[in-house]
Design a protein around this motif. Structure first.
Motif, PDB file in Angstrom:
ATOM      1  N   ALA A 219       0.841  -1.024  -0.149  1.00 43.54           N
ATOM      2  CA  ALA A 219       0.083  -0.147   0.228  1.00 43.54           C
ATOM      3  C   ALA A 219       0.634   1.375  -0.209  1.00 43.54           C
ATOM      4  N   PRO A 220       1.595   1.049   0.853  1.00 43.52           N
ATOM      5  CA  PRO A 220       2.563   2.830   0.215  1.00 43.52           C
ATOM      6  C   PRO A 220       2.949   2.889  -0.573  1.00 43.52           C
ATOM      7  N   LYS A 221       3.213   1.783  -1.215  1.00 41.09           N
ATOM      8  CA  LYS A 221       4.333   1.714  -2.871  1.00 41.09           C
ATOM      9  C   LYS A 221       3.380   2.087  -3.923  1.00 41.09           C
ATOM     10  N   VAL A 222       1.537   1.950  -3.282  1.00 38.80           N
ATOM     11  CA  VAL A 222       0.626   2.638  -4.204  1.00 38.80           C
ATOM     12  C   VAL A 222       0.366   4.083  -4.009  1.00 38.80           C
ATOM     13  N   ASP A 223       0.692   3.897  -2.361  1.00 37.22           N
ATOM     14  CA  ASP A 223      -0.031   5.733  -2.170  1.00 37.22           C
ATOM     15  C   ASP A 223       1.175   6.437  -2.612  1.00 37.22           C
ATOM     16  N   LYS A 224       2.499   6.110  -2.832  1.00 47.36           N
ATOM     17  CA  LYS A 224       3.298   6.983  -3.609  1.00 47.36           C
ATOM     18  C   LYS A 224       3.765   7.147  -5.185  1.00 47.36           C
ATOM     19  N   GLY A 225       2.989   5.925  -5.468  1.00 43.12           N
ATOM     20  CA  GLY A 225       2.972   6.047  -7.109  1.00 43.12           C
ATOM     21  C   GLY A 225       3.930   5.198  -7.710  1.00 43.12           C
ATOM     22  N   GLU A 226       5.222   4.644  -6.301  1.00 43.88           N
ATOM     23  CA  GLU A 226       6.160   3.904  -6.763  1.00 43.88           C
ATOM     24  C   GLU A 226       4.954   2.426  -8.176  1.00 43.88           C
ATOM     25  N   LEU A 227       4.111   2.035  -7.599  1.00 48.04           N
ATOM     26  CA  LEU A 227       2.308   0.836  -8.026  1.00 48.04           C
ATOM     27  C   LEU A 227       1.468   2.070  -9.018  1.00 48.04           C
ATOM     28  N   LEU A 228       0.984   1.463  -9.487  1.00 55.82           N
ATOM     29  CA  LEU A 228      -0.072   2.006  -9.537  1.00 55.82           C
ATOM     30  C   LEU A 228      -1.791   0.897  -8.980  1.00 55.82           C
ATOM     31  N   ALA A 229      -1.443  -0.027  -9.039  1.00 57.30           N
ATOM     32  CA  ALA A 229      -2.021  -1.106  -8.229  1.00 57.30           C
ATOM     33  C   ALA A 229      -1.465  -2.260  -7.078  1.00 57.30           C
TER      34      ALA A 229
END
Length: 353
Positions: A219-229
């Protein structure tokens, strides 16, 4: 540490990556009358900033009983595997995992029968008929997306195959993480069986970053935009969204069908031959108490396990709205428990993992 011996949770504070002690680390013995209880748990119920359901419940429990909670966190499969390794030198008193790992813990002889006070208010599908485990927080499987980078959430599994998701999708490891195993369960349901599900997951590898032992780290990676989903679950991601403004929750559908999900409760059991059995029973009673269950949505962002708790707090209203329109199916947990290793092997073969 001696070879082939697992250290007690209290002894490895700061040295074992999965260990987080709620109270200060200190020495402990296996004396039955010691004022300590050790919990092995899947991640998700402890807050990022000490403000989760576990944080509140453990603090209240310690104040009321004087019993210190020592907490060990990891993927559901990891926690079961660790408890199995320690069977000859039991360290944990209580284990909390997502299905099918709580059932797996039972089949491996890890659990002792104990029905906590309040278990009579838990639906039959959410507890073992023989008292070996009981759900303490209800929950549902889901995915997360970055609300800043995507103007609208994805709607289907197929959308994740689009080029814009290249190296921007990740899901936790099936067979290790409960939510990762849930990816397999939902895909097999939505695509109509093991073979078509594996065919899809093979295609998804083009965009998949790779395995992750912990769902909570995605989730932190998604929040930062490192992941999209990424995959997750409603309770954990709803709680995380308080501090992650770009985190949105969604439920994949197959094609233009209805989005689907299934119950993925946090289920707790007493470890057989636990070093502090009496304290483990007290903690299970406390987690199912009306006081703790009323905090499940208000504090933890989840769904109360007790059917007599009717939450009306703002979080409960938001959660109800989030689940509106989502088709809930019931997995065949008996089949999954029996054939889990085969499904995981099929996934490894299909994805080259």
């Amino acid at each position: 540490m001696r070879k082939n011996q697992i250290q007690p949770a209290a002894a490895v504070c700061g040295t074992f990556a999965l260990v987080v002690t709620l109270a200060a680390c200190g020495g402990s013995s296996s004396a039955a009358d010691e004022k300590v209880v050790t919990v092995y748990s899947a991640d998700g119920l402890k807050g990022e900033n000490g403000d989760g359901w576990y944080d509140k419940v453990f603090e209240d429990f310690e104040k009321e009983t004087g019993i210190k909670v020592e907490y060990v966190e990891g993927g559901s499969g990891e926690m079961v595997q660790r408890a199995v390794r320690e069977k000859s030198n039991t360290q944990a008193d209580v284990i909390v995992t997502l299905p099918p790992f709580i059932q797996q813990a039972d089949t491996k002889g890890l659990l002792a029968a104990y029905e906590p006070v309040g278990a009579d208010q838990v639906d039959g599908a959410d507890k073992a008929s023989d008292g070996k485990w009981t759900s303490v927080v209800n929950n549902y499987f889901g995915f997360v997306y970055n609300k800043k980078e995507l103007t609208s959430p994805p709607t289907s599994w197929e959308e994740l195959l689009d080029g814009k998701f290249e190296e921007k999708v990740q899901y936790s490891t099936p067979g290790v993480a409960g939510d990762g195993t849930a990816v397999l369960i939902k895909a097999m349901h939505d695509f109509g069986g093991e073979e078509p599900a594996m065919e899809y997951l093979k295609k998804l590898q083009t965009n998949n970053v790779g395995p992750s032992a912990s769902t909570g780290k995605l989730a932190p990676k998604v929040d930062k935009g490192e992941l999209l989903a990424a995959n997750g679950d409603v309770q954990m991601n709803f709680a995380q969204s308080k501090d992650m403004p770009n985190l949105g929750i969604w439920f994949p559908a197959k094609g233009d069908g209805r989005p689907t999900s299934f119950a993925l409760p946090y289920a707790a059991g007493l470890i057989d031959k636990a070093p502090h059995t009496a304290n483990g029973k007290k903690l299970l009673d406390f987690m199912l108490s009306e006081r703790a269950q009323k905090d499940v949505s208000a504090v933890g962002g989840g769904f109360a396990a007790r059917k007599d708790i009717k939450a009306t707090d703002p979080n409960a209203e938001k959660l109800a709205a989030l689940m509106d329109g989502v088709e809930i199916f019931e997995p065949d947990w008996s089949d999954i428990g029996t054939n889990l290793d085969g499904y995981v092997d099929a996934w490894k073969s299909a994805t080259g993992s």
